[in-house]
Design a protein around this motif. Structure first.
Motif, PDB file in Angstrom:
ATOM      1  N   ILE A   1       0.636  -1.006  -0.367  1.00  0.00           N
ATOM      2  CA  ILE A   1       0.001  -0.089  -0.037  1.00  0.00           C
ATOM      3  C   ILE A   1       1.674   0.789   0.262  1.00  0.00           C
ATOM      4  N   ASP A   2       0.933   2.228  -0.569  1.00  0.00           N
ATOM      5  CA  ASP A   2       1.831   3.142  -1.034  1.00  0.00           C
ATOM      6  C   ASP A   2       1.052   4.159  -0.038  1.00  0.00           C
ATOM      7  N   GLY A   3       1.218   4.930   0.507  1.00  0.00           N
ATOM      8  CA  GLY A   3       1.788   6.447   1.797  1.00  0.00           C
ATOM      9  C   GLY A   3       0.116   7.035   1.100  1.00  0.00           C
ATOM     10  N   ALA A   4      -0.209   7.718  -0.426  1.00  0.00           N
ATOM     11  CA  ALA A   4      -1.437   8.503  -1.287  1.00  0.00           C
ATOM     12  C   ALA A   4      -2.086   7.306  -0.486  1.00  0.00           C
ATOM     13  N   ASP A   5      -2.211   6.009  -0.796  1.00  0.00           N
ATOM     14  CA  ASP A   5      -3.749   5.119  -0.611  1.00  0.00           C
ATOM     15  C   ASP A   5      -3.674   5.010   0.367  1.00  0.00           C
ATOM     16  N   GLY A   6      -3.380   4.597   1.177  1.00  0.00           N
ATOM     17  CA  GLY A   6      -3.157   5.289   2.853  1.00  0.00           C
ATOM     18  C   GLY A   6      -4.360   6.230   3.009  1.00  0.00           C
ATOM     19  N   ALA A   7      -3.578   7.343   3.186  1.00  0.00           N
ATOM     20  CA  ALA A   7      -4.272   8.791   3.683  1.00  0.00           C
ATOM     21  C   ALA A   7      -5.640   8.840   2.603  1.00  0.00           C
ATOM     22  N   GLN A   8      -6.047   8.241   1.387  1.00  0.00           N
ATOM     23  CA  GLN A   8      -7.005   8.197   1.027  1.00  0.00           C
ATOM     24  C   GLN A   8      -7.627   7.788   1.663  1.00  0.00           C
ATOM     25  N   LEU A   9      -7.513   6.247   2.293  1.00  0.00           N
ATOM     26  CA  LEU A   9      -8.285   5.473   3.090  1.00  0.00           C
ATOM     27  C   LEU A   9      -8.799   6.374   4.366  1.00  0.00           C
ATOM     28  N   MET A  10      -8.009   6.819   5.698  1.00  0.00           N
ATOM     29  CA  MET A  10      -7.609   7.597   6.065  1.00  0.00           C
ATOM     30  C   MET A  10      -8.923   8.878   5.693  1.00  0.00           C
ATOM     31  N   LYS A  11      -8.946   9.353   4.844  1.00  0.00           N
ATOM     32  CA  LYS A  11      -9.225  10.908   4.511  1.00  0.00           C
ATOM     33  C   LYS A  11     -11.257   9.864   4.798  1.00  0.00           C
ATOM     34  N   VAL A  12     -11.282   9.344   4.368  1.00  0.00           N
ATOM     35  CA  VAL A  12     -12.573   8.259   3.743  1.00  0.00           C
ATOM     36  C   VAL A  12     -13.099   7.275   4.943  1.00  0.00           C
ATOM     37  N   PHE A  13     -12.273   7.304   6.094  1.00  0.00           N
ATOM     38  CA  PHE A  13     -12.679   7.020   6.895  1.00  0.00           C
ATOM     39  C   PHE A  13     -13.170   7.634   7.854  1.00  0.00           C
ATOM     40  N   LYS A  14     -12.394   8.366   7.346  1.00  0.00           N
ATOM     41  CA  LYS A  14     -12.600  10.349   9.012  1.00  0.00           C
ATOM     42  C   LYS A  14     -14.329  10.630   8.291  1.00  0.00           C
ATOM     43  N   GLN A  15     -14.047  11.064   7.313  1.00  0.00           N
ATOM     44  CA  GLN A  15     -15.386  11.341   6.360  1.00  0.00           C
ATOM     45  C   GLN A  15     -16.462  10.702   6.983  1.00  0.00           C
ATOM     46  N   LEU A  16     -16.830   9.100   7.085  1.00  0.00           N
ATOM     47  CA  LEU A  16     -17.889   7.959   7.415  1.00  0.00           C
ATOM     48  C   LEU A  16     -18.045   8.254   8.654  1.00  0.00           C
ATOM     49  N   CYS A  17     -17.176   8.663   9.940  1.00  0.00           N
ATOM     50  CA  CYS A  17     -17.315   8.302  10.878  1.00  0.00           C
ATOM     51  C   CYS A  17     -17.768  10.199  11.270  1.00  0.00           C
ATOM     52  N   GLU A  18     -17.752  10.669  11.020  1.00  0.00           N
ATOM     53  CA  GLU A  18     -18.463  12.148  10.404  1.00  0.00           C
ATOM     54  C   GLU A  18     -19.418  12.951  10.957  1.00  0.00           C
ATOM     55  N   ASN A  19     -20.034  11.630   9.915  1.00  0.00           N
ATOM     56  CA  ASN A  19     -21.048  12.057   8.052  1.00  0.00           C
ATOM     57  C   ASN A  19     -21.772  10.042   8.431  1.00  0.00           C
ATOM     58  N   PRO A  20     -21.956   9.722   8.882  1.00  0.00           N
ATOM     59  CA  PRO A  20     -22.201   8.478   9.593  1.00  0.00           C
ATOM     60  C   PRO A  20     -23.513   8.166   8.539  1.00  0.00           C
ATOM     61  N   LEU A  21     -24.020   8.716   8.154  1.00  0.00           N
ATOM     62  CA  LEU A  21     -25.457   8.528   7.684  1.00  0.00           C
ATOM     63  C   LEU A  21     -24.812   7.694   6.165  1.00  0.00           C
ATOM     64  N   GLY A  22     -23.411   8.157   5.838  1.00  0.00           N
ATOM     65  CA  GLY A  22     -22.741   7.762   4.665  1.00  0.00           C
ATOM     66  C   GLY A  22     -22.874   6.623   4.562  1.00  0.00           C
ATOM     67  N   MET A  23     -22.590   5.428   5.581  1.00  0.00           N
ATOM     68  CA  MET A  23     -21.822   4.231   5.631  1.00  0.00           C
ATOM     69  C   MET A  23     -23.732   3.220   5.588  1.00  0.00           C
ATOM     70  N   LEU A  24     -24.668   4.573   5.853  1.00  0.00           N
ATOM     71  CA  LEU A  24     -25.478   3.963   5.715  1.00  0.00           C
ATOM     72  C   LEU A  24     -26.527   3.011   4.260  1.00  0.00           C
ATOM     73  N   ALA A  25     -26.239   4.164   3.731  1.00  0.00           N
ATOM     74  CA  ALA A  25     -27.081   4.699   2.552  1.00  0.00           C
ATOM     75  C   ALA A  25     -26.756   3.291   1.484  1.00  0.00           C
TER      76      ALA A  25
END
Length: 444
Positions: free
Chosen positions: A420-444
């Motif tokens: 896993i490249d650093g940029a791809d890992g950073a993208q995963l962390m960004k998406v994880f943060k967004q889903l936790c901060e806007n949790p309705l997105g993980m239920l859609a």
């Protein structure tokens, strides 16, 4: 014909186990599916079922026996019509083949006698050659073996120097080929840095001090199979996997609010979601959105998985186990919660089945309940990432350009940098943060 009951491989990594308890005794009749024994593997204590029918004629390995190799005969079953008393107590399958050591050729014996006879009378050329060989860098020390007639194996130069300097060869470990004592070992003995031969008086000065050397009160217990496996696998993971760590701070207030609302609606069904249940779902959805992180590297191949199976770290007595929520990306939160409670309960009772903790595409480890703010988790191979979750706590936090108080949680992703490249890992962390901060997105 008697049936040899062998130590089973109850997990892909199992090489040996502890026969914790027999559930049958000699003379008992057994049928397919009957429980025969409890076996402590490198992961958990599991029950061993019978496949064949018959009578337990002999129990070869007593309960409580450790380090029983996979495939070793642990009991013998006599089939219908056979006399259990005629079955041998020690089947041949358990006996190690013992091959006599091949005799040395006459040429080799002559060569060894010539080498031993050189001593201090070797000609000058032999001495110079021996000196040059011994001043080269020597391999790591090994115990100095006897030559077979009670003499310690040492080179002619080492014997001369030991006699001149008053060094006892019998008290040294040799660093030469086959444990042979060479010049470097004599020099080290003069400096006081030579390793002492085990069993001699010199062994009273070990290289590394231990707690008992300082008269510190302590207790000692033998490592369990699980703890030994954990130690081995974590050491291998840190030595062979180049870890890269990425941390984000996550505002949890919306997630906590959603959890409270969902729990109110789920109360009639006796389901109560934990924060960890929502984080499992968020990680699974993140992996599907960033598939370059839902991978495993095996040799020269990179596997990309088409579903997210999340291994969840559960602390149990004597170690740690990671039951798996399969297809967590497509399961409802209520299903994840129900399944997780069942798996965690059976994990602590040592009742998990092999397929319930073997596999997984990524892991999550939550230490927030202990008040841990953040930590870096060790990757569980062959997986390529693990998410470490810290405690949610009230912190000053900038929201809409103003400083406010919010519930903040730190999450750290550990990534296998080979896969896993650093940029791809950073993208995963960004998406994880967004889903936790806007949790309705993980239920859609």
């Amino acid at each position: 014909m008697p049936i040899n009951l062998q130590m089973p491989a109850l997990s892909p990594t199992m090489e040996e186990g502890t026969l914790a308890k027999w559930l049958v005794k000699e003379g008992d009749s057994v049928s397919s599916g009957d429980l025969l024994a409890e076996i402590e593997t490198d992961k958990a204590t599991m029950e061993f079922e019978a496949i064949d029918e018959g009578v337990i004629a002999r129990i070869v390995v007593a309960e409580g026996t450790e380090n029983v190799k996979v495939g070793e005969v642990i009991a013998i079953i006599a089939e219908d019509g056979e006399d259990a008393g005629d079955v041998d107590a020690a089947p041949a399958a358990n006996k190690k083949s013992e091959k006599p050591e091949p005799e040395k050729s006459e040429e080799r014996r002559t060569s060894e006698r010539r080498e031993e006879d050189k001593g201090g009378d070797a000609d000058g050329v032999d001495k110079r050659e021996a000196d040059q060989r011994e001043t080269a860098v020597a391999p790591s020390p090994a115990p100095a073996p006897d030559s077979g007639d009670g003499r310690v194996k040492a080179s002619p130069l080492a014997r001369r120097l030991a006699e001149q300097k008053g060094v006892d060869l019998a008290a040294l470990s040799g660093s030469g080929p086959g444990g042979r004592i060479i010049k470097a070992d004599i020099d080290a003995a003069q400096d006081g840095t030579a390793p002492a031969k085990s069993g001699t008086a010199a062994s009273a000065a070990p290289a590394l001090a231990v707690a008992s050397d300082f008269d510190i009160p302590h207790s000692t217990e033998k490592l369990s199979s699980m703890r030994k496996t954990i130690a081995r696998r974590l050491t291998e993971a840190k030595q062979t996997i180049p870890h890269i760590y990425l941390t984000v701070d996550i505002q949890l207030d919306k997630l906590l609010k959603l959890r409270s609302e969902l729990n109110a609606t789920l109360e009639p069904r006796d389901i109560k979601l934990s924060v960890n249940d929502l984080l499992i779902k968020a990680l699974a959805v993140s992996l599907m959105q960033v598939p370059k992180c839902n991978v495993s590297i095996e040799g020269d191949q990179l596997k990309t998985f088409e579903r997210a199976d999340i291994s969840v770290a559960v602390s149990i007595e004597g170690g740690l186990i990671t039951p798996i929520i399969k297809s967590a990306d497509s399961k409802s939160l209520s299903a994840i919660s129900t399944e997780m409670k069942d798996l965690a309960g059976r994990a602590k009772d040592g009742k998990l089945k092999m397929h319930e903790y073997q596999g997984g595409t990524a892991s999550i480890s939550n230490m927030g309940m202990f008040g841990i703010k953040n930590f870096d988790a060790v990757i569980n191979p062959p997986q390529a990432m693990i998410m470490a979750i810290g405690a949610g706590e009230k912190r000053p936090y900038v929201i809409d350009d103003s400083l406010q108080i919010a519930t903040i949680m730190s999450a750290t992703g550990s990534f296998d940098h080979r896969a896993i490249d650093g940029a791809d890992g950073a993208q995963l962390m960004k998406v994880f943060k967004q889903l936790c901060e806007n949790p309705l997105g993980m239920l859609a």
